[in-house]
Design a protein around this motif. Sequence first.
Motif, PDB file in Angstrom:
ATOM      1  N   ILE A  41       0.862  -1.182   0.000  1.00 53.43           N
ATOM      2  CA  ILE A  41       0.000   0.000   0.000  1.00 53.43           C
ATOM      3  C   ILE A  41       0.898   1.232   0.000  1.00 53.43           C
ATOM      4  CG2 ILE A  41      -1.812   1.266   1.238  1.00 53.43           C
ATOM      5  CD1 ILE A  41      -2.550  -1.411   2.564  1.00 53.43           C
ATOM      6  N   PRO A  42       0.833   2.066  -1.033  1.00 52.88           N
ATOM      7  CA  PRO A  42       1.724   3.222  -1.083  1.00 52.88           C
ATOM      8  C   PRO A  42       1.364   4.277  -0.046  1.00 52.88           C
ATOM      9  CG  PRO A  42       0.147   3.281  -2.893  1.00 52.88           C
ATOM     10  CD  PRO A  42      -0.035   1.961  -2.220  1.00 52.88           C
ATOM     11  N   ASP A  43       2.386   4.993   0.439  1.00 50.47           N
ATOM     12  CA  ASP A  43       2.187   6.194   1.257  1.00 50.47           C
ATOM     13  C   ASP A  43       1.540   5.908   2.606  1.00 50.47           C
ATOM     14  OD1 ASP A  43       2.362   8.962   1.759  1.00 50.47           O
ATOM     15  OD2 ASP A  43       0.283   9.271   1.105  1.00 50.47           O
ATOM     16  N   THR A  44       1.873   4.771   3.225  1.00 49.24           N
ATOM     17  CA  THR A  44       1.380   4.548   4.584  1.00 49.24           C
ATOM     18  C   THR A  44       2.302   5.225   5.589  1.00 49.24           C
ATOM     19  OG1 THR A  44       2.596   2.457   4.753  1.00 49.24           O
ATOM     20  CG2 THR A  44       0.270   2.353   4.048  1.00 49.24           C
ATOM     21  N   VAL A  45       1.781   5.504   6.765  1.00 48.44           N
ATOM     22  CA  VAL A  45       2.583   6.011   7.879  1.00 48.44           C
ATOM     23  C   VAL A  45       2.397   5.034   9.029  1.00 48.44           C
ATOM     24  CG1 VAL A  45       0.721   7.544   8.668  1.00 48.44           C
ATOM     25  CG2 VAL A  45       3.072   7.964   9.400  1.00 48.44           C
ATOM     26  N   SER A  46       3.475   4.694   9.720  1.00 51.46           N
ATOM     27  CA  SER A  46       3.424   3.600  10.688  1.00 51.46           C
ATOM     28  C   SER A  46       3.424   4.084  12.133  1.00 51.46           C
ATOM     29  CB  SER A  46       4.614   2.652  10.502  1.00 51.46           C
ATOM     30  OG  SER A  46       4.539   1.595  11.454  1.00 51.46           O
ATOM     31  N   LEU A  47       2.391   3.649  12.859  1.00 59.68           N
ATOM     32  CA  LEU A  47       2.367   3.703  14.316  1.00 59.68           C
ATOM     33  C   LEU A  47       2.375   2.272  14.846  1.00 59.68           C
ATOM     34  CD1 LEU A  47      -0.407   6.436  14.885  1.00 59.68           C
ATOM     35  CD2 LEU A  47       2.060   6.758  14.617  1.00 59.68           C
ATOM     36  N   GLY A  48       2.919   1.358  14.045  1.00 57.69           N
ATOM     37  CA  GLY A  48       2.831  -0.065  14.339  1.00 57.69           C
ATOM     38  C   GLY A  48       4.058  -0.610  15.032  1.00 57.69           C
ATOM     39  N   GLN A  49       4.927  -1.278  14.283  1.00 58.45           N
ATOM     40  CA  GLN A  49       6.076  -1.957  14.875  1.00 58.45           C
ATOM     41  C   GLN A  49       6.986  -0.975  15.586  1.00 58.45           C
ATOM     42  OE1 GLN A  49       8.211  -4.356  12.048  1.00 58.45           O
ATOM     43  NE2 GLN A  49       9.470  -5.360  13.591  1.00 58.45           N
ATOM     44  N   GLY A  50       7.515  -1.403  16.738  1.00 55.46           N
ATOM     45  CA  GLY A  50       8.374  -0.534  17.535  1.00 55.46           C
ATOM     46  C   GLY A  50       9.770  -0.423  16.956  1.00 55.46           C
ATOM     47  N   ALA A 361      -7.298   4.702   5.905  1.00 54.03           N
ATOM     48  CA  ALA A 361      -6.599   5.900   6.380  1.00 54.03           C
ATOM     49  C   ALA A 361      -5.105   5.853   6.094  1.00 54.03           C
ATOM     50  CB  ALA A 361      -6.830   6.074   7.877  1.00 54.03           C
ATOM     51  N   LYS A 362      -4.621   4.687   5.658  1.00 52.55           N
ATOM     52  CA  LYS A 362      -3.198   4.479   5.369  1.00 52.55           C
ATOM     53  C   LYS A 362      -2.318   4.721   6.596  1.00 52.55           C
ATOM     54  CE  LYS A 362      -3.287   5.079   0.366  1.00 52.55           C
ATOM     55  NZ  LYS A 362      -2.585   5.647  -0.801  1.00 52.55           N
ATOM     56  N   VAL A 363      -2.801   4.219   7.733  1.00 49.68           N
ATOM     57  CA  VAL A 363      -2.059   4.295   8.993  1.00 49.68           C
ATOM     58  C   VAL A 363      -1.923   2.868   9.544  1.00 49.68           C
ATOM     59  CG1 VAL A 363      -2.023   5.173  11.359  1.00 49.68           C
ATOM     60  CG2 VAL A 363      -2.904   6.613   9.505  1.00 49.68           C
ATOM     61  N   LEU A 392       0.998  13.464  11.031  1.00 53.87           N
ATOM     62  CA  LEU A 392       0.349  13.022   9.798  1.00 53.87           C
ATOM     63  C   LEU A 392      -0.596  11.848  10.063  1.00 53.87           C
ATOM     64  CD1 LEU A 392      -0.013  13.017   6.731  1.00 53.87           C
ATOM     65  CD2 LEU A 392       2.081  11.622   6.559  1.00 53.87           C
ATOM     66  N   ALA A 393      -0.138  10.890  10.865  1.00 59.71           N
ATOM     67  CA  ALA A 393      -0.978   9.732  11.163  1.00 59.71           C
ATOM     68  C   ALA A 393      -2.274  10.155  11.845  1.00 59.71           C
ATOM     69  CB  ALA A 393      -0.210   8.744  12.042  1.00 59.71           C
ATOM     70  N   PHE A 394      -2.184  11.058  12.798  1.00 52.45           N
ATOM     71  CA  PHE A 394      -3.391  11.471  13.514  1.00 52.45           C
ATOM     72  C   PHE A 394      -4.280  12.373  12.673  1.00 52.45           C
ATOM     73  CE2 PHE A 394      -1.585   9.475  17.164  1.00 52.45           C
ATOM     74  CZ  PHE A 394      -2.701   9.109  17.915  1.00 52.45           C
ATOM     75  N   ASP A 395      -3.691  13.137  11.781  1.00 54.39           N
ATOM     76  CA  ASP A 395      -4.536  13.874  10.831  1.00 54.39           C
ATOM     77  C   ASP A 395      -5.376  12.896  10.012  1.00 54.39           C
ATOM     78  OD1 ASP A 395      -3.501  16.277  11.698  1.00 54.39           O
ATOM     79  OD2 ASP A 395      -2.127  16.539   9.991  1.00 54.39           O
ATOM     80  N   ARG A 396      -4.754  11.803   9.577  1.00 51.93           N
ATOM     81  CA  ARG A 396      -5.473  10.815   8.766  1.00 51.93           C
ATOM     82  C   ARG A 396      -6.510  10.063   9.608  1.00 51.93           C
ATOM     83  NH1 ARG A 396      -0.711   7.981   5.039  1.00 51.93           N
ATOM     84  NH2 ARG A 396      -0.143   9.856   3.859  1.00 51.93           N
ATOM     85  N   ILE A 397      -6.132   9.695  10.826  1.00 53.65           N
ATOM     86  CA  ILE A 397      -7.082   8.986  11.685  1.00 53.65           C
ATOM     87  C   ILE A 397      -8.287   9.874  12.001  1.00 53.65           C
ATOM     88  CG2 ILE A 397      -7.422   8.029  13.999  1.00 53.65           C
ATOM     89  CD1 ILE A 397      -4.493   7.051  13.871  1.00 53.65           C
ATOM     90  N   GLU A 398      -8.019  11.126  12.317  1.00 57.90           N
ATOM     91  CA  GLU A 398      -9.118  12.055  12.618  1.00 57.90           C
ATOM     92  C   GLU A 398     -10.032  12.230  11.411  1.00 57.90           C
ATOM     93  OE1 GLU A 398      -9.823  16.569  14.416  1.00 57.90           O
ATOM     94  OE2 GLU A 398      -7.800  15.727  14.281  1.00 57.90           O
ATOM     95  N   ALA A 399      -9.443  12.358  10.228  1.00 58.21           N
ATOM     96  CA  ALA A 399     -10.258  12.502   9.013  1.00 58.21           C
ATOM     97  C   ALA A 399     -11.099  11.255   8.783  1.00 58.21           C
ATOM     98  CB  ALA A 399      -9.347  12.776   7.804  1.00 58.21           C
ATOM     99  N   TRP A 400     -10.539  10.067   9.036  1.00 59.61           N
ATOM    100  CA  TRP A 400     -11.292   8.829   8.865  1.00 59.61           C
ATOM    101  C   TRP A 400     -12.448   8.744   9.842  1.00 59.61           C
ATOM    102  CZ3 TRP A 400     -12.175   4.516  11.987  1.00 59.61           C
ATOM    103  CH2 TRP A 400     -12.748   3.407  11.335  1.00 59.61           C
TER     104      TRP A 400
END
Length: 407
Positions: A41-50, A361-363, A392-400
């Motif tokens: 998936i292009p252009d994802t931002v990661s809040l996942g793996q540490g 949301a690409k997060v 950026l991640a939270f902007d996307r999550i909030e928009a979703w």
Amino acid sequence: MTHHSVLEAAGHKFRTKGISSRVANISISAIKEMPILAANIPDTVSLGQGIPSHRTPAHILEAVAKAFEENPDIGKYSLQPGWPPLKQAVARELEKNKGIKVDPEREVFISAGSMEALFAAIITVVEPGGEVIMGSPNYASHVEQVRLAGGREVWVPLIEEEGWKMDVEAVARAVTDKTRAIILCNPLNPTGSIFSESDVRRLAEICLENDIFLISDEAYDFMVYDHEPPFSPTQIPELKDNLVATFSFSKKYAMTGWRVGYMYASGGVIDQVLKVHDAISICAPTVSQVAALAALQGPQDCVAQLVGDLKRRRDLMCARLDGLAPVFSYIRPEGSYYIFVRYDIPGMTSFDLSLKLLYEAKVITVPGHAFGPTGDSFIRLSFGCTDDQIALAFDRIEAWLKKEGLV
């Protein structure tokens, strides 16, 4: 609807014919599965793996570059238990940080990351059918390691309303004649909570009363905010013969890809663990051991910088989560670089939410179900990424969330 893994939830099919039950009955941790899905998936931002956003410090890279020029053995095997200069440095590090005397020859082995040390410990002490007690939520990979060893995890729910406190008396009641070990991760992945000295001491008492092992995962012992470093069971002398403690260079020195960690235990336990180490990996990568020695011997301001940056990012993420209440709620983490976020979206599993956030949301997040039976109303977020990535991640999550009519 429940799924064995995120990949299965996303439609992947796994072969079972001819596959051993040991392997068929485990799954890749959702922590690793989510980035696998995101790779397409292009252009994802990661809040996942540490993974720390920081680069491996320059003094470590310089030491390795110099070793490549001067050391003809850097591309060869090291001694199986580990490179002696590194083992000696580890012993000094444990004495400095834990206040304990360590025999580097007998009581330390260098592993290919702390994950190898953890698995070597578990398969060494857990008989097929043996039980291992762990809190829920708990680090997902511990579960798969226990299952791969032929053991069975026994969950004891943590007390969320008391800041994910360990219910030590429930742990004591969970011990049976099949119990082989208790696993402690402190600070805890995924909640960032820190267990008290009194609770750690009580766990040690339970282990001694029942002659079982305490396996202590201390990968995040330095990564604390607004709190003293966690009390380590290595500091309980009478526990030594019933203790295995594992440590990592990955987070502390931004060396996740170097794959080097270490174990501290009694000499008799180390002798047994080394059989597993030899069968799995022979030795930790020699070049990574050179890097680890440079990490311990070099300036430590890089660690202070890392922790300071992470504290700022924790506060930034908490502020963004506060802005999305009451859909999201959380307990402020005292350590590690994770927040275990409770969500209020009726009818949605944590797998469903993580997949929707990924595809829509690409997060990248990690579903809480992966961390134990009490985790399915949660997702885990990591603030190891940069400030800009968090924003950026939270902007996307909030928009979703707005698109879905949830805020």
